[in-house]
Design a protein around this motif. Structure first.
Motif, PDB file in Angstrom:
ATOM      1  N   LYS A 141      11.758 -19.510  41.457  1.00 15.15           N
ATOM      2  CA  LYS A 141      12.379 -20.036  41.944  1.00 15.15           C
ATOM      3  C   LYS A 141      12.682 -21.583  42.739  1.00 15.15           C
ATOM      4  O   LYS A 141      13.464 -22.425  41.970  1.00 15.15           O
ATOM      5  CB  LYS A 141      12.781 -18.957  44.287  1.00 15.15           C
ATOM      6  N   SER A 142      11.204 -21.479  42.948  1.00 13.67           N
ATOM      7  CA  SER A 142      10.837 -23.366  43.097  1.00 13.67           C
ATOM      8  C   SER A 142      11.219 -24.309  41.296  1.00 13.67           C
ATOM      9  O   SER A 142      11.238 -25.352  41.846  1.00 13.67           O
ATOM     10  CB  SER A 142       9.393 -22.737  43.045  1.00 13.67           C
ATOM     11  N   ASN A 143      10.893 -22.961  40.415  1.00 19.13           N
ATOM     12  CA  ASN A 143      10.966 -23.929  38.963  1.00 19.13           C
ATOM     13  C   ASN A 143      12.420 -24.443  38.922  1.00 19.13           C
ATOM     14  O   ASN A 143      12.865 -25.030  38.504  1.00 19.13           O
ATOM     15  CB  ASN A 143      10.728 -23.392  38.205  1.00 19.13           C
ATOM     16  N   GLN A 147      14.432 -27.454  38.408  1.00 21.69           N
ATOM     17  CA  GLN A 147      15.214 -27.637  37.163  1.00 21.69           C
ATOM     18  C   GLN A 147      16.381 -28.069  37.626  1.00 21.69           C
ATOM     19  O   GLN A 147      17.284 -29.476  37.383  1.00 21.69           O
ATOM     20  CB  GLN A 147      15.587 -26.087  36.442  1.00 21.69           C
ATOM     21  N   LYS A 148      17.569 -27.892  39.012  1.00 20.69           N
ATOM     22  CA  LYS A 148      18.360 -28.701  39.491  1.00 20.69           C
ATOM     23  C   LYS A 148      18.248 -29.535  40.165  1.00 20.69           C
ATOM     24  O   LYS A 148      19.367 -30.155  39.856  1.00 20.69           O
ATOM     25  CB  LYS A 148      18.521 -27.329  41.076  1.00 20.69           C
ATOM     26  N   LYS A 149      17.307 -30.066  40.939  1.00 21.31           N
ATOM     27  CA  LYS A 149      17.475 -31.087  41.221  1.00 21.31           C
ATOM     28  C   LYS A 149      16.943 -31.975  40.003  1.00 21.31           C
ATOM     29  O   LYS A 149      17.544 -33.046  39.800  1.00 21.31           O
ATOM     30  CB  LYS A 149      16.377 -30.900  42.098  1.00 21.31           C
ATOM     31  N   LEU A 150      16.199 -32.160  39.290  1.00 17.85           N
ATOM     32  CA  LEU A 150      16.364 -32.727  38.111  1.00 17.85           C
ATOM     33  C   LEU A 150      17.205 -33.043  36.901  1.00 17.85           C
ATOM     34  O   LEU A 150      17.565 -34.207  36.662  1.00 17.85           O
ATOM     35  CB  LEU A 150      14.655 -32.416  36.905  1.00 17.85           C
ATOM     36  N   LYS A 151      18.334 -31.718  37.056  1.00 17.55           N
ATOM     37  CA  LYS A 151      19.453 -31.519  36.475  1.00 17.55           C
ATOM     38  C   LYS A 151      20.756 -32.908  37.595  1.00 17.55           C
ATOM     39  O   LYS A 151      20.953 -33.776  36.713  1.00 17.55           O
ATOM     40  CB  LYS A 151      19.763 -30.357  36.198  1.00 17.55           C
ATOM     41  N   GLU A 152      19.964 -32.755  38.502  1.00 15.75           N
ATOM     42  CA  GLU A 152      21.001 -33.631  39.598  1.00 15.75           C
ATOM     43  C   GLU A 152      20.998 -35.445  39.280  1.00 15.75           C
ATOM     44  O   GLU A 152      21.421 -36.095  39.424  1.00 15.75           O
ATOM     45  CB  GLU A 152      20.882 -33.022  40.664  1.00 15.75           C
ATOM     46  N   LEU A 153      19.445 -35.447  38.289  1.00 13.37           N
ATOM     47  CA  LEU A 153      19.265 -36.444  38.274  1.00 13.37           C
ATOM     48  C   LEU A 153      19.129 -37.143  37.489  1.00 13.37           C
ATOM     49  O   LEU A 153      18.830 -38.617  36.855  1.00 13.37           O
ATOM     50  CB  LEU A 153      17.491 -36.633  39.111  1.00 13.37           C
ATOM     51  N   GLY A 154      19.312 -36.119  36.713  1.00 15.85           N
ATOM     52  CA  GLY A 154      19.978 -36.793  34.919  1.00 15.85           C
ATOM     53  C   GLY A 154      19.032 -36.375  33.412  1.00 15.85           C
ATOM     54  O   GLY A 154      18.720 -36.414  32.702  1.00 15.85           O
ATOM     55  N   PHE A 155      17.582 -35.533  34.768  1.00 18.74           N
ATOM     56  CA  PHE A 155      16.816 -34.970  33.151  1.00 18.74           C
ATOM     57  C   PHE A 155      17.023 -33.869  33.428  1.00 18.74           C
ATOM     58  O   PHE A 155      17.291 -32.803  34.428  1.00 18.74           O
ATOM     59  CB  PHE A 155      15.519 -35.394  34.364  1.00 18.74           C
ATOM     60  N   GLU A 156      16.281 -33.413  31.562  1.00 18.61           N
ATOM     61  CA  GLU A 156      16.357 -32.185  30.818  1.00 18.61           C
ATOM     62  C   GLU A 156      14.920 -31.837  31.037  1.00 18.61           C
ATOM     63  O   GLU A 156      14.583 -32.589  30.615  1.00 18.61           O
ATOM     64  CB  GLU A 156      17.805 -32.022  29.783  1.00 18.61           C
ATOM     65  N   MET A 157      14.757 -30.534  31.423  1.00 16.56           N
ATOM     66  CA  MET A 157      13.669 -30.062  31.498  1.00 16.56           C
ATOM     67  C   MET A 157      12.923 -29.038  30.035  1.00 16.56           C
ATOM     68  O   MET A 157      14.288 -27.518  30.795  1.00 16.56           O
ATOM     69  CB  MET A 157      12.736 -29.508  32.468  1.00 16.56           C
ATOM     70  N   ASP A 158      12.261 -28.860  29.747  1.00 20.30           N
ATOM     71  CA  ASP A 158      12.408 -27.627  28.127  1.00 20.30           C
ATOM     72  C   ASP A 158      11.479 -26.742  28.993  1.00 20.30           C
ATOM     73  O   ASP A 158      10.751 -27.193  29.847  1.00 20.30           O
ATOM     74  CB  ASP A 158      11.420 -27.933  27.034  1.00 20.30           C
ATOM     75  N   GLN A 184      22.653 -21.687  32.512  1.00 16.42           N
ATOM     76  CA  GLN A 184      21.517 -22.463  33.540  1.00 16.42           C
ATOM     77  C   GLN A 184      22.233 -21.065  35.060  1.00 16.42           C
ATOM     78  O   GLN A 184      21.637 -20.382  35.669  1.00 16.42           O
ATOM     79  CB  GLN A 184      21.388 -23.441  34.324  1.00 16.42           C
ATOM     80  N   GLU A 185      23.245 -21.657  35.263  1.00 20.18           N
ATOM     81  CA  GLU A 185      24.070 -21.414  36.719  1.00 20.18           C
ATOM     82  C   GLU A 185      23.901 -19.499  36.442  1.00 20.18           C
ATOM     83  O   GLU A 185      24.090 -18.983  37.852  1.00 20.18           O
ATOM     84  CB  GLU A 185      25.455 -21.820  36.007  1.00 20.18           C
ATOM     85  N   ALA A 186      24.682 -19.247  35.733  1.00 19.64           N
ATOM     86  CA  ALA A 186      24.510 -17.936  35.206  1.00 19.64           C
ATOM     87  C   ALA A 186      22.807 -17.100  35.587  1.00 19.64           C
ATOM     88  O   ALA A 186      22.755 -16.139  36.354  1.00 19.64           O
ATOM     89  CB  ALA A 186      24.547 -17.110  33.878  1.00 19.64           C
ATOM     90  N   ILE A 187      21.590 -17.704  35.532  1.00 21.05           N
ATOM     91  CA  ILE A 187      20.770 -17.009  35.617  1.00 21.05           C
ATOM     92  C   ILE A 187      19.495 -17.196  36.853  1.00 21.05           C
ATOM     93  O   ILE A 187      19.255 -16.084  37.243  1.00 21.05           O
ATOM     94  CB  ILE A 187      19.231 -18.058  34.301  1.00 21.05           C
ATOM     95  N   GLU A 188      20.901 -18.570  37.448  1.00 24.51           N
ATOM     96  CA  GLU A 188      20.042 -18.603  39.036  1.00 24.51           C
ATOM     97  C   GLU A 188      21.628 -17.435  40.151  1.00 24.51           C
ATOM     98  O   GLU A 188      19.942 -17.071  40.520  1.00 24.51           O
ATOM     99  CB  GLU A 188      20.813 -20.040  39.325  1.00 24.51           C
ATOM    100  N   ASN A 189      22.506 -17.158  39.556  1.00 20.06           N
ATOM    101  CA  ASN A 189      23.068 -16.798  40.393  1.00 20.06           C
ATOM    102  C   ASN A 189      22.607 -14.713  39.881  1.00 20.06           C
ATOM    103  O   ASN A 189      22.220 -14.282  41.410  1.00 20.06           O
ATOM    104  CB  ASN A 189      24.660 -16.154  39.931  1.00 20.06           C
ATOM    105  N   GLU A 190      21.724 -14.753  39.122  1.00 20.28           N
ATOM    106  CA  GLU A 190      21.561 -13.429  38.513  1.00 20.28           C
ATOM    107  C   GLU A 190      20.831 -13.905  39.428  1.00 20.28           C
ATOM    108  O   GLU A 190      20.034 -11.968  40.331  1.00 20.28           O
ATOM    109  CB  GLU A 190      21.398 -13.256  37.080  1.00 20.28           C
TER     110      GLU A 190
END
Length: 194
Positions: A141-143, A147-158, A184-190
């Motif tokens: 969940k933290s990950n 990742q969501k925050k990094l995505k919002e900031l424009g970074f992509e994490m492997d 990514q959103e489907a995995i988060e919702n699941e």
């Protein structure tokens, strides 16, 4: 010269005939006595024989009764010996079953102790598994949040994580495309639904 007298034959003859009659009478009496005596002896012998036969039969009955008693006693003794042998066999069987029961009881105690130990280990493993699952869920969940925050900031994490000597290395990747965003959103919702 001496004069010899001739015996009187007529008187001798009379005496002789009387003597013969007397002898015949006495002989007849003697014969009667002998016959009477013979009858008495025969009667006595017959009585004695009957008495001996009665005594013999009585003695034989007693012997037969004693023999039957001895046979019964022998049978009782044989039954008693057979019963004693059976009792000894039963005692031996009982002792064997007792030893076997004690052995099995000891094995059961050891098995129960081992089962308790394994149950405790299983419970501990289950507890550890639940704790690890909770930690993994929390970290996941933290990950996702990071990742969501990094995505919002424009970074992509492997999202691949490599473990090296117990250290987790996260590599920075390229910007995220639209297709990966929906995935990514489907995995988060699941994950949130679970």
């Amino acid at each position: 010269m001496k004069r010899t007298t001739r015996p009187d034959t007529s008187s001798t003859t009379i005496m002789d005939s009387q003597s013969f009659k007397l002898v015949e009478i006495e002989y007849s009496k003697l014969q009667d006595c002998i016959e009477d005596l013979a009858e008495m002896i025969n009667e006595t012998l017959a009585n004695e024989k009957e008495e001996i036969e009665r005594t013999h039969k009585s003695a034989m009955r007693e012997v037969n009764v004693e023999l039957e008693n001895l046979k019964l006693e022998k049978t009782k003794l044989e039954e008693s010996i057979a019963t004693n042998e059976r009792a000894c066999l039963l005692e031996n069987e009982r002792d064997w079953y007792k030893r076997e029961a004690l052995h099995l009881d000891k094995v059961l105690e050891q098995t129960n102790a081992r089962q308790k130990e394994l149950t405790e280990q299983l419970d501990e493993s289950e507890h550890d598994r639940k704790c690890m699952k909770a930690q993994i869920e929390k970290l996941t969940k933290s990950n996702w949040e990071l990742q969501k925050k990094l995505k919002e900031l424009g970074f992509e994490m492997d999202c691949r994580e490599e473990c090296m000597n117990g250290t987790i290395i996260v590599k920075e990747g390229e910007p995220i495309s639209d297709a990966s965003d929906s995935k990514q959103e489907a995995i988060e919702n699941e994950h949130n639904d679970g």
